[in-house]
Design a protein around this motif. Sequence first.
Motif, short mmCIF file in Angstrom:
data_model
loop_
_atom_site.label_atom_id
_atom_site.label_comp_id
_atom_site.label_asym_id
_atom_site.label_seq_id
_atom_site.Cartn_x
_atom_site.Cartn_y
_atom_site.Cartn_z
N UNK A 133 34.92 22.92 52.05
CA UNK A 133 34.36 23.29 50.75
C UNK A 133 32.64 23.21 50.79
N UNK A 134 32.15 23.81 52.27
CA UNK A 134 30.76 24.12 52.43
C UNK A 134 30.38 25.02 51.23
N UNK A 135 29.04 24.55 50.99
CA UNK A 135 28.64 25.33 49.93
C UNK A 135 27.84 26.63 49.80
N UNK A 136 27.23 27.42 48.70
CA UNK A 136 26.68 28.65 48.79
C UNK A 136 27.30 29.66 49.38
N UNK A 137 28.65 29.69 49.05
CA UNK A 137 29.68 30.78 49.65
C UNK A 137 30.35 31.63 48.45
N UNK A 138 30.47 32.82 48.33
CA UNK A 138 30.86 33.60 47.49
C UNK A 138 32.12 34.47 48.25
N UNK A 139 33.23 34.93 47.53
CA UNK A 139 34.15 35.62 48.46
C UNK A 139 34.27 36.85 47.27
N UNK A 140 34.00 38.13 48.36
CA UNK A 140 34.23 39.46 47.53
C UNK A 140 35.52 40.37 48.15
N UNK A 141 35.86 41.06 47.40
CA UNK A 141 36.84 42.21 47.70
C UNK A 141 36.03 43.46 47.78
N UNK A 142 35.82 44.07 48.98
CA UNK A 142 35.00 45.34 48.90
C UNK A 142 35.75 46.29 49.72
N UNK A 143 35.82 47.56 49.13
CA UNK A 143 36.35 48.81 49.99
C UNK A 143 35.26 49.25 51.05
N UNK A 192 24.39 39.22 44.81
CA UNK A 192 25.58 39.30 43.94
C UNK A 192 25.05 40.28 42.87
N UNK A 193 24.05 39.83 42.29
CA UNK A 193 23.64 40.61 40.85
C UNK A 193 23.21 42.06 41.42
N UNK A 194 22.90 42.25 42.41
CA UNK A 194 22.36 43.65 42.93
C UNK A 194 23.69 44.46 43.09
N UNK A 195 24.66 43.79 43.77
CA UNK A 195 25.78 44.32 44.45
C UNK A 195 26.75 44.46 42.79
N UNK A 196 26.59 43.84 42.01
CA UNK A 196 27.38 43.90 40.74
C UNK A 196 26.82 45.25 39.96
N UNK A 197 25.49 45.45 39.87
CA UNK A 197 25.09 46.71 39.30
C UNK A 197 25.41 47.74 39.77
N UNK A 198 25.23 47.65 41.18
CA UNK A 198 25.63 49.16 42.10
C UNK A 198 27.03 49.30 42.37
N UNK A 199 28.04 48.20 41.70
CA UNK A 199 29.53 48.41 41.79
C UNK A 199 29.96 48.50 43.15
N UNK A 200 29.54 47.36 43.93
CA UNK A 200 29.93 47.58 45.33
C UNK A 200 31.10 46.76 45.90
N UNK A 201 31.65 45.99 44.65
CA UNK A 201 32.97 45.19 45.08
C UNK A 201 33.98 45.40 44.01
N UNK A 202 35.40 45.10 44.04
CA UNK A 202 36.30 45.25 43.25
C UNK A 202 36.89 43.69 42.65
N UNK A 203 36.38 42.78 43.34
CA UNK A 203 36.43 41.58 42.67
C UNK A 203 35.62 40.45 43.38
#
Length: 692
Positions: free
Chosen positions: A249-259, A193-204
Amino acid sequence: VFVDNAGIIDFDGEYVLSFKAETHNHPSALEPFGGANTGVGGVIRDIMGVSARPIAVTDVLCFAPSDLPADALPEGSLDPVTIAAGVVAGIGDYGNKMGIPTVNGSIHYHPDYAANPLVYCGCVGLAKHDTHVTSPQVGDHIIVLGGATGRDGLKGATFSSLDLDSDTSEAEFASTAVQIGDPIVEKDVMEVVLSAAEAKLYNAITDCGAGGLSSAVGEMAEELGARVELEKVSLKYSGLLPWEVWLSEAQERMVLSVSADKLPELQKLCDLYGVLLDDIGTMTGTGIMEVYFDNQSIVGLDMNFLHDGHPKLQLEAEWHVPTPDISDVELPVGSLKPLILKMLADPNVASKADVIHQYDHEVLGSTIVKPLTGYRNHGPSDAAVIKPQFCKSEKAFALAHGINPHYGELDSYAMAISAIDEAVRNAVCAGANPKHMAILDNFCWGNPQLKDRLGSLVKASQACYDGARAFDLPYISGKDSLNNEFVSKEGERKAIPPTLLVSSIGVLDNYTHATTMDLKEVGNPVYLVGQTKCELGASVLARHLKDIKNTVVPQHAEESPQAALAIHSAISQGTVRACHDLSDGGLALAAAEMALAGGLGLNIDLGKLDNPENLTVTSLLFSESNGRYLVEVDAAKQAEFENCFENLALAKVGTVQDLKSLVVMQGKQSDSSLSIAIDDLEAAFCRQELAL
């Protein structure tokens, strides 16, 4: 603020801080290790959900006393020792394995937490300005990162909204109500997630927590609508029904909106870290939540209805204005030694080192002020201070909190006011700037369908407003956990004490201003800041002397906001050597803690105190009035210090001594004094055997 996974404030112009605190009470009552473990994991994901790196964890815990008689335990509940041991282990397991320091917290005991422990988990994150994005686009792919989906945590949110009873463990969802955590998986997800945020790989981005995919996708797609294909969700095992996949509600999951054009690069990141990526649907722009399983429609709901179509509850509340007993009490000074030692040994006051040492508060190498301080690292810090290594500026931040459930039994309004005051004081003691501070409110209450419970909740909420306005502080996040009650087979209800946690995060203008509470140098004067009043209700003293009639819980101190600013100014000018807030146990215990932490003696002369209300020595020593600090001042800078407190209550009450004892005097009356050796103070505070 309030519309995302965590609140965000500016830190130093280049970086921002995010802060969130959650509760995981019901799961921890049922399965202490797993409940607390996933509580920490969930709040860390909240910080990841605002595109920030988690850099510090907090934990505040409320248990029944370990010596609670077996016949006082509700039928079907775990014993307090089992709950406490499991919760503490669960918290340490998650933070330690993820490499995030656990830096601030406290533990509180009350018989009414039997069967209903409280587990507050907090997390702070750091990110560069403009890192976090919150604008999903039509056509974006809905991506789930992290763990596979299972039945663990199924109906967890539902379970957390119910009263507990003797049949809880036999409920049809009990075996799945507590999620299963895996901090190693979350560590890998965090790096993606941190690497994706820095590279601007998602919109939300958002955390997949309570309600599972239904909440995560439902919230992210609120303005657009979405189509989800549940058969594309990776499962831990076969046999899950579509509704179970949607609500798990299984753990360790993040949801992203990705082009679409960013998906290949995101997939490479996931492959690098071994993180599972599921492409489960798209943002549609239709304004409809469409959910399918093997092309069969499962859900079709208008987003407006989904978010705003629910009816508002109409509830009735009642509030009976407390009738305070203002009776003072007089105890001879010379007789107070055994009482002070017993109060220091009270589990609500005594050292929590046995728990603190189970947590890593050094990892990341940024913790300047740690949970324990002093010449032997055994004094209780008012706050933690963090200087992030990622930042070039000289700024740091303090993490602190305020909480006193005993006050809530008498006056929930005053309890909330006191929690805010204490949260501010603790952060200011460590050097934080009260003008660059924010707070969180986390309510744990009984069943709000009952008029008296709701009445006390309304009054506490009003106090949260009044207290924040008085200090000019913003709330940046918060949460409530209701229905913390246990219902016996006979139908008898037992609610927890109304409990409000107020967490504070305050920025230090310079990390070199970080201040600790231990006495530093013989000969330095000690000042008491603030006005003491006859407020002994629900105090440590009142809990140890059952015949005390006073029921006045500490009220709002009018000068407290100005005193906080003055303390900050004095610290910034380099006049303060040590600073400690007065809360549990009042002046007597604050002085004892400063002395034992510094390994130095302290003479306190009560005759030097301004006493317009003609309070007894007992009130002067043990009242827990708000807005007060005990401050050791550089002997060469007394005038500069005093200039910071013009028109504020200030008294030079003592001197740091080399006598290895705490001495309390009442003016020049030699027969009205007491002396307690530092060794005895340490033994009591560290809960060693002591002949009292």
